[in-house]
Design a protein around this motif. Structure first.
Motif, PDB file in Angstrom:
ATOM      1  N   UNK A  67      -1.878   4.975  -2.668  1.00 23.18           N
ATOM      2  CA  UNK A  67      -1.284   5.175  -3.992  1.00 23.18           C
ATOM      3  C   UNK A  67       0.052   5.881  -3.812  1.00 23.18           C
ATOM      4  N   UNK A  68       1.108   5.098  -3.623  1.00 17.43           N
ATOM      5  CA  UNK A  68       2.422   5.670  -3.327  1.00 17.43           C
ATOM      6  C   UNK A  68       2.882   6.636  -4.413  1.00 17.43           C
ATOM      7  N   UNK A  69       2.731   6.269  -5.672  1.00 16.65           N
ATOM      8  CA  UNK A  69       3.237   7.087  -6.773  1.00 16.65           C
ATOM      9  C   UNK A  69       2.508   8.427  -6.887  1.00 16.65           C
ATOM     10  N   UNK A  70       1.257   8.480  -6.425  1.00 16.69           N
ATOM     11  CA  UNK A  70       0.469   9.712  -6.535  1.00 16.69           C
ATOM     12  C   UNK A  70       0.300  10.428  -5.203  1.00 16.69           C
ATOM     13  N   UNK A  71       0.920   9.893  -4.144  1.00 16.62           N
ATOM     14  CA  UNK A  71       0.835  10.505  -2.815  1.00 16.62           C
ATOM     15  C   UNK A  71      -0.611  10.741  -2.382  1.00 16.62           C
ATOM     16  N   UNK A  72      -1.428   9.714  -2.622  1.00 14.32           N
ATOM     17  CA  UNK A  72      -2.843   9.837  -2.293  1.00 14.32           C
ATOM     18  C   UNK A  72      -3.397   8.521  -1.753  1.00 14.32           C
ATOM     19  N   UNK A  73      -4.623   8.611  -1.231  1.00 20.77           N
ATOM     20  CA  UNK A  73      -5.353   7.444  -0.761  1.00 20.77           C
ATOM     21  C   UNK A  73      -6.718   7.470  -1.446  1.00 20.77           C
ATOM     22  N   UNK A  74      -7.114   6.343  -2.018  1.00 17.10           N
ATOM     23  CA  UNK A  74      -8.404   6.240  -2.697  1.00 17.10           C
ATOM     24  C   UNK A  74      -9.409   5.554  -1.782  1.00 17.10           C
ATOM     25  N   UNK A  75     -10.593   6.142  -1.670  1.00 17.16           N
ATOM     26  CA  UNK A  75     -11.679   5.542  -0.910  1.00 17.16           C
ATOM     27  C   UNK A  75     -12.524   4.730  -1.886  1.00 17.16           C
ATOM     28  N   UNK A  76     -12.781   3.466  -1.535  1.00 16.71           N
ATOM     29  CA  UNK A  76     -13.490   2.563  -2.423  1.00 16.71           C
ATOM     30  C   UNK A  76     -14.805   2.116  -1.782  1.00 16.71           C
ATOM     31  N   UNK A  77     -15.888   2.151  -2.555  1.00 12.01           N
ATOM     32  CA  UNK A  77     -17.161   1.591  -2.134  1.00 12.01           C
ATOM     33  C   UNK A  77     -17.051   0.087  -2.353  1.00 12.01           C
ATOM     34  N   UNK A  78     -16.985  -0.684  -1.273  1.00  7.51           N
ATOM     35  CA  UNK A  78     -16.743  -2.121  -1.385  1.00  7.51           C
ATOM     36  C   UNK A  78     -17.929  -2.864  -2.012  1.00  7.51           C
ATOM     37  N   UNK A  79     -19.140  -2.403  -1.755  1.00  7.80           N
ATOM     38  CA  UNK A  79     -20.300  -3.071  -2.344  1.00  7.80           C
ATOM     39  C   UNK A  79     -20.336  -2.896  -3.852  1.00  7.80           C
ATOM     40  N   UNK A  80     -20.083  -1.677  -4.312  1.00  2.57           N
ATOM     41  CA  UNK A  80     -20.118  -1.401  -5.753  1.00  2.57           C
ATOM     42  C   UNK A  80     -18.770  -1.658  -6.431  1.00  2.57           C
ATOM     43  N   UNK A  81     -17.739  -1.833  -5.587  1.00  2.98           N
ATOM     44  CA  UNK A  81     -16.377  -2.063  -6.089  1.00  2.98           C
ATOM     45  C   UNK A  81     -15.902  -0.945  -7.012  1.00  2.98           C
TER      46      UNK A  81
END
Length: 195
Positions: A3-17
């Motif tokens: 997330x360039x605008x928020x200077x962060x990285x989001x972790x996503x559960x791929x199974x639950x999306x």
């Protein structure tokens, strides 16, 4: 997901999306996020400051940073986790970095404005996409030598994916078409485009 605008990285559960956590402390994370093959570390490019942050996947904390890049774009990491390759758009090169101590152990000259640095599944070849030259440089990882320059792309981006067997590569062009490359002959076999 960066997330360039928020200077962060989001972790996503791929199974639950669904997003499950957010890691902060980055500076314009943009082009590259790679996870080590053992899943222990996450490597995140920071366009601002030209650095790669290394995150401990278990604690979700930045444990160190690697610097010395110039307009960093795409990255790749060898299967053994020992070497990181990074595209430097600012100096038309690919840096080979020792991930243990963060030192740049080699610089490979490529075409103009490289965006991508993608390793083949067997770690023998590295594809560097040169946006301004409309080319892909094929690098022999063993000796860091450019063995072929493939033309015919449209400002190729950092999105380069190899088939599991390594026989084909798929390269995203600026117009969102995808060029399919035969890795054995180093030729574009076709262009996939939504009509």
């Amino acid at each position: 997901m960066n997330n360039q605008a928020h200077n962060s990285v989001t972790i996503v559960d791929l199974e639950k999306r669904k997003p499950i956590d957010v890691i902060t402390g980055f500076a314009q994370p943009r082009q590259g996020i790679k996870v080590s093959s053992d899943g222990k570390y996450i490597f995140v490019t920071n366009f601002q400051g030209d650095k790669v942050s290394i995150v401990d996947a278990a604690t979700k904390k930045i444990i160190r940073e690697i610097t010395g890049f110039s307009s960093i774009r795409g990255i790749s990491i060898t299967a053994d986790g020992g070497t990181l390759y990074a595209a430097n758009s600012g100096r038309n090169s690919i840096s080979a970095v020792d991930t243990l101590d963060g030192t740049i152990k080699g610089e490979i000259k490529v075409g103009r404005e490289p965006y991508g640095a993608a390793l083949s599944p067997d770690d023998k070849l590295l594809f560097a996409s040169n946006k301004a030259d409309h080319t892909i440089d094929v690098i022999n990882v063993a000796d860091h030598r450019v063995v072929k320059t493939i033309g015919g792309f449209k400002e190729p981006r950092q999105a380069i994916v190899f088939s599991q067997d390594g026989d084909q590569a798929y390269i995203l062009n600026r117009d969102l078409s995808i060029a399919r490359v035969d890795v054995k002959t180093y030729t574009i076999t076709d262009i996939i485009q939504d009509k």
